[in-house]
Design a protein around this motif. Structure first.
Motif, PDB file in Angstrom:
ATOM      1  N   SER A   1      16.240  10.008 -25.649  1.00  0.00           N
ATOM      2  CA  SER A   1      17.290   9.145 -25.125  1.00  0.00           C
ATOM      3  C   SER A   1      17.566   8.073 -26.161  1.00  0.00           C
ATOM      4  CB  SER A   1      16.843   8.521 -23.801  1.00  0.00           C
ATOM      5  OG  SER A   1      17.859   7.714 -23.246  1.00  0.00           O
ATOM      6  N   GLY A   2      18.526   8.355 -27.032  1.00  0.00           N
ATOM      7  CA  GLY A   2      18.816   7.440 -28.129  1.00  0.00           C
ATOM      8  C   GLY A   2      20.154   6.775 -27.961  1.00  0.00           C
TER       9      GLY A   2
ATOM     10  N   GLY B   1      23.838   9.805 -27.257  1.00  0.00           N
ATOM     11  CA  GLY B   1      24.187  10.610 -26.088  1.00  0.00           C
ATOM     12  C   GLY B   1      24.703   9.744 -24.963  1.00  0.00           C
TER      13      GLY B   1
ATOM     14  N   ASP C   1      19.696   7.354 -33.180  1.00  0.00           N
ATOM     15  CA  ASP C   1      20.586   8.420 -32.710  1.00  0.00           C
ATOM     16  C   ASP C   1      19.867   9.753 -32.916  1.00  0.00           C
ATOM     17  OD1 ASP C   1      22.540  10.328 -32.279  1.00  0.00           O
ATOM     18  OD2 ASP C   1      24.066   9.355 -33.525  1.00  0.00           O
TER      19      ASP C   1
ATOM     20  N   GLU D   1      19.672  14.707 -27.992  1.00  0.00           N
ATOM     21  CA  GLU D   1      19.830  13.756 -26.895  1.00  0.00           C
ATOM     22  C   GLU D   1      19.779  14.480 -25.547  1.00  0.00           C
ATOM     23  OE1 GLU D   1      20.109  10.479 -26.981  1.00  0.00           O
ATOM     24  OE2 GLU D   1      20.636   9.980 -29.060  1.00  0.00           O
TER      25      GLU D   1
ATOM     26  N   GLY E   1      21.942  13.250 -36.560  1.00  0.00           N
ATOM     27  CA  GLY E   1      21.340  12.046 -36.002  1.00  0.00           C
ATOM     28  C   GLY E   1      20.844  11.112 -37.095  1.00  0.00           C
TER      29      GLY E   1
END
Length: 460
Positions: free
Chosen positions: A275-276, A279, A341, A346, A376
């Motif tokens: 969970s960056g 997304g 990211d 994600e 990312g």
């Protein structure tokens, strides 16, 4: 055939900022210092300064004896690995400097080895003498520097302060990383604790989290996290009594103290999904909101936080808002605190990424410059961003206690850089939701990790 040892270092107070290098040529047989070189080079990055120091040292060795073998020793893992041919040189500023260094002596005459920063004090001191001279509008002068150094009286340092031991999908990465390492033939020795990655090693980046270190002169606010070296023209090593909590030892003055709060749980947190920032932007779950209220109450009881900064994502702003309401403070959004990211990963678990993108995952586990699938952000890029954010905030909040509400990777990176730990240490830290950590940054450039992954406030 004669053998020389070249020790070199460089520093930048700001990265980029006022920069200088230092080099020393030593007779390998006798240990005698043969040549010292140092220069203030204006505004540059730390890595540029390190390469300039290498070039100066190799040139000095060639002037003494162009047929001598040279053993280069530096605490810059980046320069050592790149010049040894084991790491690619990607940054455009590094390529011409590396090429210049490689041309000074035939490749067969020069070898490179990494050494811990605390053993590179001679070259580090020269670099900081050069930066001090540049601050005065002068160039480094060996005679003046020797006279200043001789006039100083060393002080016995105090014992180091102990420190404590990030989360979601990366929690399963440690075992996979170790398995990946076992599957490969052994490489060159890893040089104990590699203390930097590309573009993140400022003069202050890599000091171990000790309560005592040789001080850095210069501006009242030095770059944030400190290096483990003797920094600057001062040879005095002040005795510092470790203090408990988030305060500063009195003889160093009040530090800029970052209290690092990981946001509360979201629906993705217990599932350990990536969970960056690339997304969806989940809000806190009911559990996460309760955690935010509990940490807010704990911080109100402590009563030391003076400012609150938060990542721009919803989960951090919501957590920060709960604390701010309890403390009566405003929340400032700080883009530099955003999570990494994770690209196409994600929302996936670690196991799902391993099934869908095994090659990319293996590269990511092995190389801090590797990006998650789909473009990312690499850990090296994250570290560059966090180091710049840290330096800017430490200067802006000198002597203040600031709550930084952020995410797993940024918090782990703050701690890794303060400890001078290698990039793989990111996979070996556990960081719980709504946990508190703290790092203090002193005016002399020293960094002290004061707290890590404290969740005592979440207990009933």
């Amino acid at each position: 055939m004669r053998e020389f040892i070249v020790e070199a270092d460089g520093g930048s107070r700001g990265n980029p900022g006022p920069a200088g290098y230092g080099s020393v040529v030593i007779d390998a047989a006798t240990g005698e210092t043969l040549v010292e070189r140092a220069e203030y080079i204006g505004v540059a990055t730390n890595n540029v300064a390190e390469y300039r120091g290498l070039v100066a040292g190799l040139r000095a060795a060639r002037e003494l004896d162009p047929s001598a073998t040279v053993r280069v020793r530096m605490d810059s893992k980046l320069v050592v690995e790149q010049m040894s041919g084991r790491w690619k040189i990607k940054h455009p500023d590094m390529k011409p400097l590396a090429a210049e260094a490689a041309r000074i002596l035939p490749p067969g005459q020069v070898t490179y080895e990494w050494m811990p920063r605390e053993r590179n004090k001679h070259a580090d001191r020269l670099a900081n003498e050069a930066m001090d001279a540049g601050k005065r509008g002068e160039q480094w002068d060996a005679g003046a520097s020797r006279a200043e150094l001789d006039a100083r009286v060393p002080v016995t340092p105090a014992a180091p302060e102990p420190s404590g031991p990030p989360g979601d999908a990366t929690a399963g990465a440690a075992k996979a990383r170790e398995a990946l390492a076992r599957s490969r033939p052994p490489a060159d020795p890893p040089a104990d604790t590699a203390q930097e990655e590309a573009t993140t090693h400022t003069d202050a980046d890599l000091r171990a989290a000790r309560t005592v270190a040789t001080p850095a002169p210069g501006p009242a606010v030095a770059p944030a996290a400190a290096s483990a070296s003797s920094v600057g023209s001062a040879a005095v090593t002040p005795a510092v009594t470790p203090s408990v909590g988030w305060g500063a030892a009195p003889d160093l003055g009040a530090p800029a103290t970052f209290v690092l709060l990981r946001h509360g749980e979201t629906p993705l947190t217990p599932q350990k999904r990536f969970s960056g920032s690339g997304g969806t932007d989940p809000s806190l779950s009911d559990v996460g909101r309760e955690q935010a209220e509990r940490v807010a109450a704990a911080l109100a009881r402590r009563g030391t936080v003076q400012h609150i900064l938060a990542s721009p994502l919803a989960r951090t702003r919501e957590t920060a808002g709960a604390v701010a309401a309890r403390l009566g403070l405003e929340v400032t959004v700080e883009d530099g605190l955003i999570e990494t990211d994770f690209g196409a990963w994600e929302g996936l678990t670690f196991g799902e990424v391993r099934e869908r993108h095994p090659d990319d995952l293996n590269a990511w586990l092995a190389d801090p410059e590797a990006e998650p699938t789909g473009g990312g952000e690499s850990f090296a890029a994250t570290a560059t961003r966090i180091a710049a954010t840290r330096d800017r905030l430490a200067a802006a909040y000198a002597g203040r206690t600031v709550l930084l509400v952020t995410h797993v990777t940024p918090i782990k990176t703050f701690v890794r850089l303060a400890l001078g730990a290698p990039p793989e240490s990111l996979f070996r830290m556990e960081l719980s939701a709504a946990s508190l950590s703290a790092v203090a940054y002193y005016a002399d450039g020293n960094a002290s990790v004061r707290l890590f992954n404290d969740t005592s406030h979440l207990r009933p």
